[in-house]
Design a protein around this motif. Structure first.
Motif, short mmCIF file in Angstrom:
data_model
loop_
_atom_site.label_atom_id
_atom_site.label_comp_id
_atom_site.label_asym_id
_atom_site.label_seq_id
_atom_site.Cartn_x
_atom_site.Cartn_y
_atom_site.Cartn_z
N UNK A 123 3.93 32.35 4.75
CA UNK A 123 3.32 32.46 3.43
C UNK A 123 2.34 31.32 3.19
N UNK A 124 2.72 30.09 3.56
CA UNK A 124 1.84 28.95 3.38
C UNK A 124 0.54 29.12 4.15
N UNK A 125 0.63 29.60 5.39
CA UNK A 125 -0.57 29.82 6.19
C UNK A 125 -1.45 30.90 5.59
N UNK A 126 -0.86 31.97 5.11
CA UNK A 126 -1.63 33.06 4.52
C UNK A 126 -2.32 32.61 3.23
N UNK A 127 -1.64 31.79 2.44
CA UNK A 127 -2.21 31.37 1.16
C UNK A 127 -3.20 30.22 1.31
N UNK A 128 -2.87 29.25 2.15
CA UNK A 128 -3.62 28.00 2.18
C UNK A 128 -4.53 27.85 3.38
N UNK A 129 -4.30 28.67 4.42
CA UNK A 129 -5.00 28.44 5.67
C UNK A 129 -4.21 27.46 6.52
N UNK A 130 -4.38 27.54 7.82
CA UNK A 130 -3.55 26.75 8.73
C UNK A 130 -3.69 25.25 8.50
N UNK A 131 -4.91 24.78 8.32
CA UNK A 131 -5.11 23.33 8.18
C UNK A 131 -4.51 22.80 6.89
N UNK A 132 -4.79 23.46 5.78
CA UNK A 132 -4.27 22.96 4.50
C UNK A 132 -2.75 23.14 4.42
N UNK A 133 -2.23 24.21 5.05
CA UNK A 133 -0.78 24.42 5.03
C UNK A 133 -0.04 23.26 5.68
N UNK A 134 -0.65 22.65 6.67
CA UNK A 134 -0.01 21.55 7.37
C UNK A 134 0.19 20.33 6.48
N UNK A 135 -0.68 20.17 5.48
CA UNK A 135 -0.61 18.99 4.62
C UNK A 135 -0.17 19.29 3.19
N UNK A 136 -0.15 20.57 2.82
CA UNK A 136 0.15 20.92 1.43
C UNK A 136 1.29 21.93 1.31
N UNK A 137 2.19 21.95 2.28
CA UNK A 137 3.41 22.75 2.16
C UNK A 137 4.58 21.94 2.69
N UNK A 138 5.75 22.12 2.05
CA UNK A 138 6.91 21.31 2.37
C UNK A 138 8.16 22.18 2.35
N UNK A 139 9.05 21.95 3.31
CA UNK A 139 10.26 22.75 3.44
C UNK A 139 11.48 21.88 3.12
N UNK A 140 12.09 22.13 1.97
CA UNK A 140 13.27 21.36 1.55
C UNK A 140 14.56 22.18 1.67
N UNK A 141 14.47 23.35 2.32
CA UNK A 141 15.66 24.18 2.51
C UNK A 141 16.60 23.50 3.52
#
Length: 304
Positions: A99-117
């Motif tokens: 979902x992060x890649x689809x919404x943000x793009x691969x580059x931005x997903x790497x720096x603007x998504x976080x997994x706290x599960x």
């Protein structure tokens, strides 16, 4: 005396005329503002109405995920281990297209998504996960939790529905205290009985189940007797009740969107289940979860 009377009559006439004029003006104002017809020649200036702020933003620019082993990609890459790169929510793997890649793009997903599960997490753990997630100030928070509340050693030890609700409400309060405008996507708890039905045809999966995976549903997988069937039905009913709680609590928040039971209804097949435990989603299954979430998050209105 005549002069005083004349002045008195003059003042009375002026007052009467002023009252009549005021009454006419008041009547005209009422007609122009609230009556059925405008006053002749009226040209009152009415400014443009402010545009309402959209309740749901279909293009959030950051994402934090909270939840359990599914969001950690458990058993998607190797046996009995997390694989966050395969997570439906924040994974980086090309096979999943999270979902992060689809919404943000691969580059931005790497720096603007976080997994706290965290694998094994239950609803009682969600407030703490949310407290950590808000420090990143994400615009979207994804929630997938509840399977472990039903997956207990026995059906009798499942999390009570009232406790499940109280913990979810607390998590939402924790979120709103720090991020009143963040959006929340809530995925339904999967249909554990359907996963049992799919996985029980695989001998390897059943061997892994003996290690204690979701015993309330998966123990004695080939037992089709009345007691075992009743136990599985009890677990399924509890999952349905959990999903009703997720929907109810989410509905009370104008920036929360429940998936409408999409994950619960999804029919995972053999390719979409881990080939190590035949219960958790494989990379293929994680990709399907990402698709379901993306449809919901990018829709202007919740997808029925």
């Amino acid at each position: 005396m005549r002069n005083r009377r004349h002045r008195s009559r003059s003042r009375g006439a002026v007052a009467l005329a002023a009252a009549a004029l005021l009454g006419t003006a008041t009547l005209s104002a009422c007609d122009a503002q609230g009556g059925n017809a405008s006053a002749p020649g009226a040209s009152a200036h009415v400014g443009p109405s402010p545009k309402p702020t959209p309740t749901w933003d279909t293009t959030p620019r950051s994402l934090a995920a909270v939840g359990d082993s599914i969001t950690r990609g458990f058993d998607a890459c190797s046996v009995l281990s997390d694989c966050p790169e395969a997570s439906w929510a924040t994974g980086t793997g090309a096979e999943v297209k999270s979902l992060a890649t689809r919404l943000l793009g691969k580059r931005r997903a790497a720096s603007h998504s976080w997994n706290h599960a965290k694998s094994g997490a239950r609803m009682a753990d969600l407030p703490g996960q949310v407290a950590r997630a808000v420090t990143e100030r994400p615009e979207l928070v994804t929630v997938m939790v509840g399977a472990n509340d039903a997956c207990r050693p026995t059906a009798a030890s499942m999390t009570p529905v009232d406790d499940f609700r109280a913990d979810f409400e607390q998590a939402m309060r924790t979120l709103r205290r720090s991020l009143p405008k963040a959006q929340v996507y809530v995925a339904s708890v999967p249909d554990l009985k359907r996963l049992w039905s799919q996985g029980r045809t695989n001998p390897l999966g059943k061997q892994v189940w003996k290690l204690g995976i979701c015993s309330s549903m998966l123990s004695d997988p080939d037992d089709l007797g009345a007691a075992a069937s009743e136990r599985r039905d009890t677990v399924r009913e509890r999952v349905v009740a959990y999903n009703e709680v997720l929907e109810d609590v989410c509905d009370e928040d104008r920036r929360c969107r429940y998936d409408g039971g999409a994950v619960f209804d999804y029919r995972f097949d053999g390719d979409q289940l881990s080939h190590w435990d035949w219960f958790h989603p494989s990379k293929n299954g994680q990709s399907r979860l990402a698709e379901l979430a993306y449809r919901q998050v990018t829709a202007r209105k919740p997808v029925a």
